[in-house]
Design an enzyme around this catalytic site. Structure first.
Site, mmCIF file in Angstrom:
data_model
loop_
_atom_site.group_PDB
_atom_site.id
_atom_site.type_symbol
_atom_site.label_atom_id
_atom_site.label_comp_id
_atom_site.label_asym_id
_atom_site.label_seq_id
_atom_site.Cartn_x
_atom_site.Cartn_y
_atom_site.Cartn_z
ATOM 1 N N ASP A 229 109.998 131.842 27.383
ATOM 2 C CA ASP A 229 109.190 131.545 26.206
ATOM 3 C C ASP A 229 110.039 131.172 24.985
ATOM 4 O O ASP A 229 109.604 131.317 23.847
ATOM 5 C CB ASP A 229 108.279 132.736 25.857
ATOM 6 C CG ASP A 229 107.142 132.346 24.911
ATOM 7 O OD1 ASP A 229 106.650 131.209 25.011
ATOM 8 O OD2 ASP A 229 106.766 133.177 24.065
ATOM 9 N N ASP B 250 104.973 128.553 31.934
ATOM 10 C CA ASP B 250 105.749 127.845 30.910
ATOM 11 C C ASP B 250 107.205 127.623 31.308
ATOM 12 O O ASP B 250 107.985 127.073 30.524
ATOM 13 C CB ASP B 250 105.727 128.562 29.558
ATOM 14 C CG ASP B 250 104.336 128.745 28.994
ATOM 15 O OD1 ASP B 250 103.406 128.093 29.511
ATOM 16 O OD2 ASP B 250 104.166 129.538 28.058
ATOM 17 N N ASP C 21 97.668 137.523 23.132
ATOM 18 C CA ASP C 21 98.699 136.495 23.260
ATOM 19 C C ASP C 21 99.905 136.798 22.378
ATOM 20 O O ASP C 21 100.945 136.160 22.520
ATOM 21 C CB ASP C 21 98.142 135.129 22.865
ATOM 22 C CG ASP C 21 97.067 134.640 23.820
ATOM 23 O OD1 ASP C 21 97.244 134.791 25.041
ATOM 24 O OD2 ASP C 21 96.038 134.116 23.337
#
Length: 413
Positions: free
Chosen positions: A117, A155, A349
């Site tokens: 991330d 991701d 989140d």
């Protein structure tokens, strides 16, 4: 309403909701034999969700309590993160063995790539590439011959070190990311009961032309396929169409085609389908398949008002979203293996600041829980705004729009 009557009514509502949320069927490998019909595993709910459930009951909101209980007991993923090889091996083994005793198949999300991330809200991951290799090898040992679906590194290739200024001039870290993902694919996909889906981001992120080369470098040709919309909010119709275009482009590239020739989402669908028929025809069994995350897809993405926030962070705990289609393999599309709840609905989140100094989320007026923690306000939104609805309509506990069809998929691999 007397407490005893309220309790009985709750049990009726929750039982009906859970019955209609029975798990869907997913592909398994069985020595070349046709896939057996199996049901998805529902891991234990987040303890904070059960606390919220009790609080709703105490306030007398039986209907919402039943909807929340149905949500948290529905099949969803087990995320494997930030742990030692010994710890993750135990976690994987415990999950797959528990599912095997139930006659279900677990969904595992591997989320531990170094530099995960780009050091943002979900920062973490293995300390080195060698540590990550040892960690994924441990996951494989934990799974063994048991059945499992694996979503690989949300991701991980959509947000490479080179995308966020964390690479060197030679691209060493980005190259290492691809090597790590390929190793995970080559270690996990050959397992007898495992199907691997490499994460490909979501429809509002990369174009087809840009994500396809990334999937190729990550080894998608050796995986069952890829995942779309993990932890995001796009409608399943948009996610499915994006997956179809990506799969078609991968087929085109496998025949030495140029990804720049592939249709994008902006092309009229009739024209895109004509292109796919011409350039990506062939049996679905020979194509990359995909799964979609529908856990928060019910209302589609949040569209913030222009100019309100310096950085809207539309992906971060957006208001007014709802649960999407329930987990099912009855997609009606031979390339779309399943609609899954990959992100655990109700979990935050992260601390969303939307361009401010914080600490409050200016859109909500509260401090959002850290990534992965239970977010009671969002959980209520997801339940109350679910499409299809999850809240019982009447005392009988009817829940509209859920699926419970036994439709086996192709064998993975």
């Amino acid at each position: 309403m007397p407490d005893r009557v309220r309790s009985v009514r709750l049990l009726i509502l929750a039982a009906a909701a859970l019955a209609l949320l029975a798990a869907a069927l997913l592909p398994v490998k069985a020595d070349g034999a046709p896939p057996d019909p199996v049901h998805l595993h529902a891991p234990a709910p987040n303890p904070a969700a059960l606390t919220q459930h009790r609080e709703l009951l105490a306030r007398g909101d039986v209907r919402t309590a039943a909807g929340l209980l149905a949500m948290v007991r529905a099949p969803h993923a087990v995320w494997l993160v930030d742990s030692t090889p010994a710890e993750v091996e135990r976690a994987a083994r415990t999950t797959v063995e528990t599912a095997a005793r139930e006659g279900t198949v677990p969904l595992l999300v591997l989320y531990n790539a170094p530099g995960r991330d780009c050091a943002q809200y979900s920062a973490g991951g293995a300390s080195t590439d060698a540590a990550y290799t040892a960690w994924t090898d441990a996951v494989a040992r934990g799974i063994g011959t048991h059945r499992a679906l694996v979503v690989l590194e949300p991701d991980g290739i959509a947000l490479l070190p080179s995308d966020c200024g964390q690479d060197d001039s030679a691209g060493t870290r980005t190259a290492a990311r691809y090597t790590a993902v390929r190793h995970a694919v080559d270690t996990l996909e050959p397992l007898a009961g495992t199907a691997v889906y490499i994460d490909a981001g979501h429809p509002g992120w990369h174009t087809v032309e840009t994500v396809v080369p990334r999937l190729v470098k990550a080894g998608v040709d050796r995986a069952t396929g890829f995942s779309v919309n993990v932890s995001h909010y796009h409608s399943d119709a948009d996610s499915s169409w994006y997956g179809t275009l990506v799969s078609g482009c991968l087929a085109h590239v496998a025949r030495a085609g140029d990804p720049a020739d592939c249709p994008e989402r902006s092309l009229p669908r009739a024209d895109a389908r004509a292109w796919l028929t011409t350039h990506a025809a062939g049996p679905a069994a020979d194509r990359a398949h995909f799964v979609t995350d529908t856990s928060r897809a019910g209302r589609g993405p949040w569209i913030p008002k222009a100019g309100v926030h310096a950085d809207p962070q539309e992906w971060c705990n957006p208001p007014g979203r709802g649960l999407g289609p329930r987990p099912t393999a009855a997609t009606g599309d031979p390339l779309h293996d399943a609609k899954l709840w990959i992100k655990t609905p109700g979990e935050s989140d992260g601390h969303c600041l939307r361009g401010t100094a914080g600490p409050k989320d200016p859109e909500r007026g509260t401090v959002d829980p850290k990534a992965g923690d239970w977010f009671p306000a969002q959980a209520l939104e997801l339940v109350r705004l679910a499409l299809p609805p999850i809240l019982p309509r009447a005392a009988a506990g009817q829940v509209r729009g859920t699926e419970n069809r036994d439709v086996p998929l192709r064998a993975a691999g």
